[in-house]
Design an enzyme around this catalytic site. Sequence first.
Site, short mmCIF file in Angstrom:
data_model
loop_
_atom_site.label_atom_id
_atom_site.label_comp_id
_atom_site.label_asym_id
_atom_site.label_seq_id
_atom_site.Cartn_x
_atom_site.Cartn_y
_atom_site.Cartn_z
N PHE A 146 45.36 -28.24 25.67
CA PHE A 146 44.47 -29.36 25.42
C PHE A 146 43.12 -28.80 25.02
O PHE A 146 42.42 -28.20 25.83
CB PHE A 146 44.30 -30.27 26.64
CG PHE A 146 43.37 -31.42 26.35
CD1 PHE A 146 43.84 -32.55 25.72
CD2 PHE A 146 42.03 -31.35 26.66
CE1 PHE A 146 42.99 -33.61 25.42
CE2 PHE A 146 41.17 -32.40 26.38
CZ PHE A 146 41.65 -33.52 25.74
N ASP A 231 39.08 -20.71 25.31
CA ASP A 231 38.54 -22.04 25.52
C ASP A 231 38.19 -22.18 27.00
O ASP A 231 39.05 -22.47 27.83
CB ASP A 231 39.55 -23.10 25.09
CG ASP A 231 39.03 -24.53 25.27
OD1 ASP A 231 38.03 -24.71 26.00
OD2 ASP A 231 39.65 -25.46 24.73
N LYS A 260 31.04 -29.01 28.34
CA LYS A 260 31.02 -29.77 29.59
C LYS A 260 29.86 -29.40 30.49
O LYS A 260 28.77 -29.91 30.34
CB LYS A 260 32.38 -29.65 30.29
CG LYS A 260 33.50 -30.33 29.50
CD LYS A 260 34.72 -30.57 30.32
CE LYS A 260 35.85 -31.17 29.50
NZ LYS A 260 35.59 -32.52 29.01
#
Length: 405
Positions: A146, A231, A260
């Site tokens: 994801f 990531d 984030k």
Amino acid sequence: MSTSIDSGTARLIADEGAHLASNYSPLPVVIAQGEGAWVTDVEGKRYLDLLSAYSALNFGHGHPAIVTAAQEQLNRLTLTSRAYHNDRLGPFAAALAELCGKDLVLPMNTGAEAVETGIKVARAWGYRVKGIRPDAATVVVADGNFHGRTTTIVGFSDDPTARNDFGPFAPGFVHVPYGDASAIEAAIDENTAAVLIEPIQGEAGVVIPPEGYLRAVREICTRENVLFIADEIQSGLGRVGTTFACDREGVVPDVYLLGKALGGGILPLSAVVADRDVLGVIRPGEHGSTFGGNPLASAVGLRVVEMLASGEFQTRAAALGEHLEAKLADLVGHGVTAVRVAGLWAGVDIDPAVGTGREVAERLLARGVLVKDTHGQTIRIAPPLTIRATELDWAVEQLKHVLTA
């Protein structure tokens, strides 16, 4: 706490649903205020937040140091675009580069933008440095990944909810099983520019690869002259008890993708971080963002990096993670089939006999605990790194209750 929805909450949810596209299915709670690890809804009920906005709130709601940085900058300058220099971007880039041990930073806004930017950088590097023939560069990706929801990214997802009805998709991605370094090695050929993986797969349910996997990926990429792109948008910035999840195996990727928590829970901020021989391939005009590197985000990001530089939050996440893991392990066989824990990040697989992950999340909501389900039977736990051990104990007690009630 009652499982019914108060009339005021129901009205607000209905009003929202009347005008908002249905791209999410939120839990039935309307949050109005937050402080630390706790939030309060519109009815005045308090909840312990064990999601932290998917790790964007690593430092909790309204951390005073981060709020102060934002407030001070709001009164000075918020946006210039990259048409001009601003006095916050340089210090932020220097501090983040130092934290990562790299030369250069390319700031963006969202995690998906960071991934898209990383792909562009990898392709440009493949053509301009490695010498891959035009329009032939490929990127190796892992099953179960994801990385976001843009059309390029969902094109190499194997989640039908993210992928179906959004094609046609961009070519250039090669899939391999997650956690299998030998499959990565077999997939690499003369056109491979990069390997893009999550050191820990978050959306998949906090899936932790076998010990040695990241070291093997690093060795393969070095030997084959391929970029290793990590990531770390969810796993990085203290979440797993180290600054980056790659640190758990002493591995340094060629490219970090960050987001984030970099924005401190205040605003969107992401970045691609790499050495000059990689990120230096991008030339003026080839990539950009009106808001990328804006002074407000840079001021917040700088404060976040300064907080991480002390190591306090990493140490805290590691210690509390061990505490949480011990508590969750006791639930295996009692409504839980498996747990996976890395620092203050846990995936808890719910026994289908107890209910679905969504049903357990709703039962926890009724008892004042916020979590979110993923992939049917799993709930994710990712509290702010500022949470106390006693609060974790109380949350696990609530989970134990809903599993055995």
